[in-house]
Enzyme design. Structure first.
Site, PDB file in Angstrom:
ATOM      1  CD  GLU A   1      -3.828   0.786  -8.381  1.00  0.00           C
ATOM      2  OE1 GLU A   1      -4.619   1.428  -7.521  1.00  0.00           O
ATOM      3  OE2 GLU A   1      -4.376  -0.246  -8.684  1.00  0.00           O
TER       4      GLU A   1
ATOM      5  CG  ASP B   1       0.449   2.341  -5.331  1.00  0.00           C
ATOM      6  OD1 ASP B   1      -0.775   2.048  -5.286  1.00  0.00           O
ATOM      7  OD2 ASP B   1       0.818   3.183  -4.782  1.00  0.00           O
TER       8      ASP B   1
ATOM      9  N   GLY C   1      -5.293   7.435  -4.206  1.00  0.00           N
ATOM     10  CA  GLY C   1      -4.375   8.660  -4.231  1.00  0.00           C
ATOM     11  C   GLY C   1      -4.639   9.719  -5.033  1.00  0.00           C
TER      12      GLY C   1
ATOM     13  N   GLY D   1      -5.567   3.846  -3.103  1.00  0.00           N
ATOM     14  CA  GLY D   1      -5.127   3.987  -1.849  1.00  0.00           C
ATOM     15  C   GLY D   1      -6.175   3.856  -0.768  1.00  0.00           C
TER      16      GLY D   1
END
Length: 340
Positions: free
Chosen positions: A140, A148, A68, A117
């Protein structure tokens, strides 16, 4: 081919196969809110079309999707624009769920970087073709965030303690490692990747696995380096607490263990605590429950000092020297004194 999101997403249907191409090569296809919404919109429209498969790929060779656009999320946090960040994560996780529940098989062609992502786009779709240039990771914790895009669902379901290892350390997988863990399902050399779409279109009535296996059978894959240390991975990262994981790594004393320990000690202590708890709980949750839990976490975590500092060090100033705040809860940690 139809342009979406100012040309950053290209989509068309070719001989019954829907194709979505990520077309933001200068940013390694880092996902923006507009890109996520465009992909979701195309998939929603295609639910009423007579497609045999959907293929997700990139127009460039360097990255499938590097994740992302987390630098923009940091800017939203600094500006106090919680709504913009909420729209991004809610839209992204809704797209992850749509891909997981899609009515026809989704095949991702992973050539180059696939992180964060990018795994959210690919891993939920059932078929992940990797090339010799593929690099997969959930990095992350190194930027003060947490794995996530449904990682709290798919990482705990990898063999043994591999998911906990990948989630905590951000270890990068090559094609052989991706196939070994199951994050990749088939291997096709990069120069033959364009043949995948045609092969799927040529054989609409054959199972996708059969078509991809026929292509994959032409090229042997090197042995997984992760497989060689699998026993140590399970022994160390199968421990019930972060402190015990570190202790077991210290006692192993191997080069792999030292590298894993160094990765833990350089990551955000708060992110490690959040990630360990999230992955431990994820095995008992559905994908939708995992995505809901992750969305709730984003609302607070993107405002923490560690997130702002981690993204600064990695993506803004790029000095790679974040100064973490001590974990608010948890155990004493090696190197914590230097973060004060």
């Amino acid at each position: 081919m139809t342009d979406n999101a100012a040309g950053e997403i290209l989509a068309d249907v070719h001989r019954g196969v829907g194709r979505i191409l990520l077309n933001r090569p200068e940013a390694l296809n880092a996902l923006t809110t507009d890109m996520v919404l465009a992909i979701d919109r195309v998939l929603a429209e295609w639910e009423h079309a007579r497609l045999s498969r959907v293929v997700l790929a990139s127009t460039g060779p360097k990255a499938f999707c590097a994740g992302g656009d987390i630098r923009t999320i940091r800017e939203h946090s600094l500006a106090g624009d919680a709504g913009a960040s909420e729209r991004f994560f809610a839209s992204e996780y809704r797209l992850n769920a749509r891909i997981a529940e899609y009515g026809v098989p989704v095949v991702s062609l992973i050539d180059g970087l696939c992180m964060g992502g990018g795994l959210g786009l690919s891993v939920h779709g059932g078929f992940r073709v990797v090339t010799e240039r593929a690099v997969l990771a959930m990095p992350e914790t190194a930027i003060g965030f947490f794995p996530d895009v449904g990682a709290s669902y798919f990482l705990p379901r990898l063999p043994g303690a591999i998911g906990m290892y990948l989630g905590l350390t951000g270890h990068r997988l090559d094609a052989a490692d991706a196939l070994y863990t199951g994050l990749g399902t088939h291997f096709v050399p990069s120069h033959e990747l364009e043949a995948v779409g045609d092969a799927l279109a040529d054989h609409p009535d054959e199972p996708v696995d059969v078509v991809l296996s026929r292509l994959a059978g032409r090229s042997p894959v090197a042995r997984s380096r992760l497989a060689a240390v699998r026993g140590d991975v399970d022994r160390a990262f199968g421990a019930p607490t972060l402190g015990e994981i570190e202790d077991r790594l210290g006692h192993l004393g191997t080069a792999w263990a030292s590298s894993a320990l160094a990765a833990l000690e350089s990551a955000s202590p708060h992110s490690l605590d959040v990630t360990h708890d999230l992955l431990a709980r994820g095995r008992q949750r559905t994908l939708r429950e995992c995505l809901d839990a992750e969305l709730a976490l984003t609302r607070t975590l993107i405002r923490t000092p560690d997130f702002l500092e981690g993204v600064r060090a990695a993506l803004v100033d790029k000095d790679r020297t974040p100064v973490w705040r001590p974990a608010r809860q948890g155990r004493p940690r090696r190197g914590a004194e230097s973060s004060q």
